[in-house]
Design an enzyme around this catalytic site. Structure first.
Site, PDB file in Angstrom:
ATOM      1  N   LYS A   1       0.860  -1.189   0.000  1.00 16.14           N
ATOM      2  CA  LYS A   1       0.000   0.000   0.000  1.00 16.14           C
ATOM      3  C   LYS A   1       0.888   1.227   0.000  1.00 16.14           C
ATOM      4  O   LYS A   1       2.027   1.169   0.446  1.00 16.14           O
ATOM      5  CB  LYS A   1      -0.861   0.011   1.270  1.00 16.14           C
ATOM      6  CG  LYS A   1      -2.106   0.840   1.153  1.00 16.14           C
ATOM      7  CD  LYS A   1      -3.243   0.058   0.535  1.00 16.14           C
ATOM      8  CE  LYS A   1      -4.477   0.871   0.311  1.00 16.14           C
ATOM      9  NZ  LYS A   1      -5.634   0.020  -0.003  1.00 16.14           N
TER      10      LYS A   1
ATOM     11  N   ASP B   1      -7.105   4.362  -4.294  1.00 18.63           N
ATOM     12  CA  ASP B   1      -7.752   4.198  -2.989  1.00 18.63           C
ATOM     13  C   ASP B   1      -8.384   5.568  -2.723  1.00 18.63           C
ATOM     14  O   ASP B   1      -8.610   6.338  -3.677  1.00 18.63           O
ATOM     15  CB  ASP B   1      -6.713   3.818  -1.903  1.00 18.63           C
ATOM     16  CG  ASP B   1      -7.371   3.276  -0.627  1.00 18.63           C
ATOM     17  OD1 ASP B   1      -7.715   2.085  -0.592  1.00 18.63           O
ATOM     18  OD2 ASP B   1      -7.558   4.040   0.341  1.00 18.63           O
TER      19      ASP B   1
END
Ligand code: GLU
Length: 447
Positions: free
Chosen positions: A126, A166
């Site tokens: 991430k 995201d």
């Protein structure tokens, strides 16, 4: 002291200033106890839990960019390459002022098990930045994205690490990053996913997360003898995930009756349906990050400033906004209102205390790692599309997505049965996701 408790204590000591990361580590490790206890000696000797809770690599970098007034701004960029046991690191980029290393580590850790549950060959990673895209011009966003990728490009690649979107990162941002990556590397490869379809992106990727959530919710309800037909659903957020969720709910005979933003929530008893769903896209692209204008546009709807939608009675609750939006007080209100089912679409939207309260009161919780895995699963399908130099149809994609979500639910239930976990879908998902990664790590030696 049990091995799980030992490792939780060590992780707390080492990461004391990262509460979100500690929250997910505690949640996951506590729930996989039956599996760890059964393999305690082996796992402890091989320091499996110490290794799985420590990222393989963390990258932190400066992102300088020039705003529209000619002023230089400096943000921080991150990429946490958490675990590559089952495939290249895969996970989105979050651009939001709340981003710091603890948020990226929590998201990266969750991503390992989510990606594993999809059954596809993708590891966990991430990244993101404390940059706030709200209120920025397109050119400012472009300059920020170009600067961000001018550092990140050297750490990523289709077989190494594949970032995507995201919160704060959608098709526009991914497009700018992809353009700059291609310019630097002279490669038109599948290094980023969530691209627009004219840039090699996957048809249906925008809908994928929300659609996947509703497929998962359908399986969950079916398992407990209910169906989506006629259900009223409280959802939060009004971004990409809320949009896809509302759309699929309507298609399957249910209806969303709320949306929310940082400014408050909207109650629309007639349902967030039809053209109202597409209006969410307009709201989002206004860049103001507020949902209040929905009530001006559709007079049947009511706006509640500064409040969250969790006090509204419904058959099913689907949080689609961000982490920790349901805390113990909200959980108590929901239980008092007769809440039976919660299906998490945002990453870690429920605190551990709230989850315990739901469990004690017989609420069935579909965890985000399982329920929202459709987004990243479709990202992996996008990787295949790029590697094969082909184009998949939307029909193909949704068919694959549905099969993946059904399978995720089945795996979770199978783990519940194998380890006598009752209706604990959280533990079932964690164990199923963990087992695959753990077995791959054990076969790869001490790395
Ligand atoms: N950000 C999404 C998630 O939380 C998607 C990640 C991806 O497509 O790689 O899973």
């Amino acid at each position: 002291m049990s091995y799980v408790d030992e490792v939780i204590a060590k992780v707390k000591e080492k990461n004391a200033s990262e509460p979100e990361f500690l929250q997910t580590v505690e949640e996951v490790l506590n729930s996989i106890r039956p599996l760890v206890d059964a393999n305690e000696e082996k796992y402890r000797k091989l320091a499996l839990l110490e290794r799985i809770t420590e990222p393989e690599r963390q990258i932190k970098f400066r992102v300088p960019w020039v705003d529209d007034n000619g002023q230089v701004q400096v943000n921080i960029g991150y990429r946490v390459q958490f675990n590559s046991a089952i495939g290249p690191y895969k996970g989105g980029l979050r651009f939001h002022p709340s981003v710091y290393i603890g948020i990226i580590k929590f998201l990266g850790f969750e991503q390992i098990f989510k990606n594993s549950l999809t059954g596809l060959p993708i590891g966990g990673g991430k990244g993101g930045s404390d940059f706030d895209p709200n209120g920025k011009s397109d050119m400012e966003i472009m300059r920020f994205c170009q600067s961000f990728i001018t550092e990140l490009y050297r750490h990523i690649g289709p077989e190494t690490d594949v970032p995507a979107g995201d919160i704060g990162v959608g098709g526009r941002e991914v497009g700018f990053m992809m353009g700059q990556y291609k310019r630097i590397r002279n490669l038109y490869d599948g290094t980023l996913t969530g691209k627009g379809t004219m840039n090699g992106g996957l048809a249906g990727r925008d809908e994928a997360t929300g659609y996947g959530v509703v497929f998962y919710a359908r399986e969950m309800l079916k398992h407990f003898g209910e169906s989506l037909e006629g259900k009223k659903v409280v959802i939060s957020g009004f971004g990409n995930v809320a949009w896809g969720t509302a759309k699929k709910l309507e298609q399957l005979g249910a209806k969303a009756i709320t949306i929310s933003g940082p400014d408050g929530y909207i109650l629309d008893e007639d349902g967030v349906t039809g053209e109202k769903i597409d209006y969410l896209l307009e709201l989002r692209s206004s860049g103001k990050n507020i949902c209040a204008p929905y009530a001006d546009k559709f007079p049947g709807a009511k706006f509640f400033p500064g409040e969250k939608p969790w006090g509204v009675k419904a058959d099913l609750y689907i949080p689609c906004a961000t982490q920790n939006e349901i805390q113990i007080d909200e959980a108590k209100t929901m239980v008092a209102n007769g809440c039976k089912f919660l299906c998490e679409a945002a990453n870690m939207p429920t605190t551990n205390e709230a989850i315990d309260y739901f469990k004690e009161n017989g609420v069935i919780v579909g965890p985000s790692k399982a329920a929202n895995a459709g987004g990243v699963a479709c990202s992996c399908i996008e990787m295949s599309q790029n590697a094969e130099h082909t184009i998949f149809t939307e029909e193909d994609v949704f068919e694959k997505l549905e099969a993946i979500m059904v399978n995720i639910f089945k795996q979770s239930i199978a783990a519940c049965e194998k380890y006598n976990l009752g209706d604990d879908l959280i533990a079932g998902a964690n164990i199923a996701g963990f087992e695959r990664v753990a077995n791959a790590m054990l076969m790869q030696g001490i790395v």
